[in-house]
Design an enzyme around this catalytic site. Structure first.
Site, PDB file in Angstrom:
ATOM      1  CB  CYS A 134      -1.013  -0.115   1.190  1.00 13.53           C
ATOM      2  SG  CYS A 134      -2.150  -1.309   1.227  1.00 13.53           S
ATOM      3  CG  HIS A 267      -1.682   4.506   5.165  1.00  6.39           C
ATOM      4  ND1 HIS A 267      -1.489   4.588   3.708  1.00  6.39           N
ATOM      5  CD2 HIS A 267      -2.057   3.224   5.647  1.00  6.39           C
ATOM      6  CE1 HIS A 267      -1.817   3.151   3.295  1.00  6.39           C
ATOM      7  NE2 HIS A 267      -2.004   2.529   4.303  1.00  6.39           N
ATOM      8  CG  HIS A 302      -6.344   1.186   1.433  1.00 11.97           C
ATOM      9  ND1 HIS A 302      -5.590   1.669   0.385  1.00 11.97           N
ATOM     10  CD2 HIS A 302      -5.680   0.558   2.296  1.00 11.97           C
ATOM     11  CE1 HIS A 302      -4.233   1.353   1.297  1.00 11.97           C
ATOM     12  NE2 HIS A 302      -4.441   0.692   2.208  1.00 11.97           N
TER      13      HIS A 302
END
Length: 372
Positions: A134, A267, A302
């Protein structure tokens, strides 16, 4: 150290096509969550994700190419010396899903994203895909910045994309990392992430080339850092030591103290442990005087590999406008960060902002962006 200049960017998200649409939607706290139509969610934790509606009509196995084609409609003036870096965690994973469904052995191949973009945008040089889970998008920006700083290139195009696929959806459901409702970054009652999909690109140039070509500068990458927790394959280090190191390296390279950072694009997945780790890391780095913090994942989900690219775009725009978007989905902020997050757009003042990402395997990245 000369800054690495951002001269162009664009993206496609569940909220629409183009960075202008994304920015306006973020300021309005719009959420792109919708019922997943492309595969059955009967056995999973949730039935919602931040999918791009147009892709639901595309046949299984062709969605990834269709996603890239949506981005490729924006033409880039490619010259023979431009370098291509891509960021994707799963590439066209649907091809593997389809092979398994047919009882065939999936064929592992080179990254189709690199090949397609080289053809579609007429790149002359070989491309390379960056996969650090990620943190892939921000790692690719970091890598590109290193190349430009060390004069290995003076223009790098960084492009990222990932789909909401059943493979990924089932994986996060099994890990119990997916919210049964929706993502609420930095909320006291957060209970997991919402998956999303996006494609994005950023064009980076050396200061000399940007000046020579009289390119408008949309922002600059002034510092970067990367680290590994060496802690767990999926869980972050609870003390956020790896993220602290990455931020420290980025600030040192940018030659600025932490007090110069006006905002942090976190994040911010909305999972219990990620958000807690980030709050701990921010408290340590900024001595409990945490600047404005926000996350876009409550709005667009996400998106894995390209999330750092989209977030760098938003960070650059935030610096330009001196506005921090609200945290979509936030209701009751965690006490330790309550004064830094907001449910409404927030005016900030400053020339520097931080964008951070953390991924499976314990990877952490930090980018210091500068208003130019």
């Amino acid at each position: 150290m000369s800054a690495v200049h951002i001269v162009d960017y664009d993206c496609v998200t569940c909220l629409g096509t183009g960075h202008e649409v994304l920015w306006k939607s973020l300021l309005e706290s719009q959420c792109g969550s919708k019922t997943v139509e492309r595969f059955s969610t009967e056995n999973y934790v949730n039935n919602k994700a931040a999918c791009i509606s147009e892709l639901d009509e595309v046949p299984h196995g062709q969605r990834f190419i269709a996603l890239l084609e949506m981005l490729c409609q924006r033409r880039i003036n490619i010259t023979p010396d431009m370098v291509l870096l891509t960021a994707t965690t799963k590439d066209n994973i649907e091809l593997h899903e389809r092979a398994v469904e047919r009882g065939q052995c999936p064929q592992v191949s080179a990254c189709s994203m690199v090949d397609l973009l080289r053809q579609r945008w007429s790149f002359h040089l070989p491309g390379r895909n960056i996969n650090t889970a990620c943190a892939s998008g921000s790692t690719a920006i970091l890598w590109a910045s290193e190349m430009i700083t060390h004069k290995q290139a003076d223009c790098v195009v960084v492009c990222g994309a990932d789909l909401v696929s059943e493979f990924v959806f089932s994986g996060f459901s099994a890990l119990k990392a997916m919210s049964p409702n929706t993502s609420r970054p930095f909320d006291r009652d957060r209970d997991g992430l919402m998956l999303g999909e996006t494609a994005a690109y950023i064009v980076l140039m050396s200061e000399q080339r940007a000046a020579k070509e009289q390119r408008q500068t949309l922002g600059a990458i002034n510092g970067w850092g990367i680290s590994s927790d060496a802690h767990h394959i999926t869980a972050p280090d609870r003390q956020g030591q790896g993220l602290q190191r990455a931020i420290g390296h980025a600030l040192k390279k940018a030659s600025i103290p932490s007090q110069e950072i006006s905002s942090i694009n976190a994040h911010g997945t909305g999972t219990i442990h990620n958000d807690a780790m980030e709050i701990t890391a921010f408290s340590q780095v900024f001595a409990d005087q945490i600047p404005a913090v926000y996350s876009v994942k409550g709005a667009i989900g996400h998106s894995l590999g390209p999330c750092g690219l989209v977030e760098a775009i938003v960070t650059a725009r935030s610096l330009q406008e001196q506005i921090v978007p609200p945290v979509t989905g936030l209701q009751t902020p965690e006490t330790k960060i309550a004064s830094s997050v907001s449910t409404k757009p927030k005016t900030v003042r400053g020339d520097y902002a931080l964008s951070v990402n953390s991924g499976f395997g314990g990877i952490n990245t930090a980018l210091v962006l500068k208003k130019v």
